[in-house]
Design a protein around this motif. Structure first.
Motif, short mmCIF file in Angstrom:
data_model
loop_
_atom_site.label_atom_id
_atom_site.label_comp_id
_atom_site.label_asym_id
_atom_site.label_seq_id
_atom_site.Cartn_x
_atom_site.Cartn_y
_atom_site.Cartn_z
N UNK A 1 51.93 30.73 38.68
CA UNK A 1 51.07 31.86 38.98
C UNK A 1 51.20 32.20 40.46
N UNK A 2 51.45 33.48 40.73
CA UNK A 2 51.60 33.90 42.11
C UNK A 2 50.26 34.12 42.79
N UNK A 3 49.26 34.51 42.05
CA UNK A 3 47.95 34.84 42.62
C UNK A 3 46.84 34.20 41.79
N UNK A 4 46.75 32.90 41.79
CA UNK A 4 45.72 32.25 40.96
C UNK A 4 44.30 32.64 41.36
N UNK A 5 44.08 32.89 42.65
CA UNK A 5 42.75 33.29 43.11
C UNK A 5 42.35 34.64 42.52
N UNK A 6 43.29 35.58 42.49
CA UNK A 6 43.01 36.90 41.91
C UNK A 6 42.75 36.79 40.42
N UNK A 7 43.49 35.95 39.72
CA UNK A 7 43.27 35.75 38.29
C UNK A 7 41.89 35.18 38.02
N UNK A 8 41.48 34.24 38.85
CA UNK A 8 40.16 33.63 38.71
C UNK A 8 39.06 34.66 38.94
N UNK A 9 39.21 35.49 39.98
CA UNK A 9 38.22 36.55 40.24
C UNK A 9 38.16 37.53 39.08
N UNK A 10 39.33 37.94 38.58
CA UNK A 10 39.38 38.89 37.47
C UNK A 10 38.66 38.31 36.25
N UNK A 11 38.89 37.03 35.98
CA UNK A 11 38.22 36.37 34.86
C UNK A 11 36.70 36.37 35.05
N UNK A 12 36.28 36.13 36.29
CA UNK A 12 34.84 36.13 36.57
C UNK A 12 34.25 37.53 36.37
N UNK A 13 34.95 38.56 36.83
CA UNK A 13 34.48 39.94 36.65
C UNK A 13 34.39 40.28 35.17
N UNK A 14 35.39 39.87 34.40
CA UNK A 14 35.38 40.12 32.95
C UNK A 14 34.19 39.41 32.30
N UNK A 15 33.90 38.19 32.73
CA UNK A 15 32.78 37.43 32.18
C UNK A 15 31.45 38.12 32.52
N UNK A 16 31.31 38.58 33.76
CA UNK A 16 30.09 39.30 34.16
C UNK A 16 29.93 40.58 33.35
N UNK A 17 31.03 41.29 33.16
CA UNK A 17 31.00 42.51 32.36
C UNK A 17 30.58 42.20 30.93
N UNK A 18 31.17 41.19 30.34
CA UNK A 18 30.83 40.80 28.97
C UNK A 18 29.37 40.43 28.83
N UNK A 19 28.85 39.68 29.79
CA UNK A 19 27.44 39.27 29.73
C UNK A 19 26.52 40.48 29.85
N UNK A 20 26.86 41.41 30.72
CA UNK A 20 26.03 42.62 30.89
C UNK A 20 26.04 43.48 29.64
N UNK A 21 27.20 43.64 29.04
CA UNK A 21 27.30 44.46 27.82
C UNK A 21 26.57 43.77 26.67
N UNK A 22 26.72 42.46 26.54
CA UNK A 22 26.00 41.74 25.48
C UNK A 22 24.50 41.87 25.65
N UNK A 23 24.02 41.76 26.88
CA UNK A 23 22.58 41.91 27.14
C UNK A 23 22.11 43.32 26.78
N UNK A 24 22.95 44.32 27.04
CA UNK A 24 22.62 45.70 26.68
C UNK A 24 22.45 45.83 25.18
N UNK A 25 23.37 45.25 24.40
CA UNK A 25 23.26 45.33 22.95
C UNK A 25 22.03 44.58 22.43
N UNK A 26 21.63 43.52 23.11
CA UNK A 26 20.41 42.79 22.71
C UNK A 26 19.19 43.67 22.97
#
Length: 108
Positions: free
Chosen positions: A4-29
C-alpha cells in the motif's frame, strides 16, 4: 506482492465511510418510514432539495413508505437534510463520499 502506497489515507477513508454509514443508519432509525434517497451533484428536475450552504449537493428520489401526508414528508426531508449537513460539518470529506450515491434501508 503489492504494498500500500498510502495506508494512512486508506485508514482515513475507511473511518469516513464508517462515520457516514453510522449517520445514515441512525437516520433510518429516526425515520422508520424512510426507505431510501439519493444524493446527486445535479439539480433535480422534479422533487428534491439542495443541501446548504453551497447547494452543490442535492437530495433526490426520496422514498417514504407507507405514503404519508405533506407534513410528515417535510419532516422526513428535514431529517435527511439535518443529518447530511451535520455530517458534512463534522467531516468535510463526507461531501465527496455522499456525491452520486443512493442510500436504502436494509431490510432483513
Amino acid at each position: 506482492m503489492k504494498t500500500q502506497e498510502h495506508p494512512h489515507e486508506d485508514l482515513e477513508h475507511s473511518r469516513y465511510e464508517a462515520d457516514l454509514g453510522a449517520s445514515i443508519n441512525a437516520l433510518f432509525v429516526r425515520c422508520p418510514r424512510l426507505h431510501g434517497f439519493a444524493v446527486s451533484s445535479t439539480a433535480p428536475s422534479g422533487d428534491g432539495f439542495a443541501l446548504p450552504p453551497a447547494g452543490e449537493l442535492f437530495v433526490t428520489d426520496v422514498s417514504i413508505y407507507p405514503s404519508c401526508g405533506f407534513e410528515t414528508a417535510v419532516t422526513h426531508f428535514r431529517e435527511i437534510g439535518v443529518a447530511l449537513i451535520r455530517l458534512i460539518d463534522e467531516c468535510p470529506e463526507a461531501g465527496e463520499l455522499l456525491r452520486e450515491r443512493t442510500f436504502a434501508r436494509a431490510l432483513h
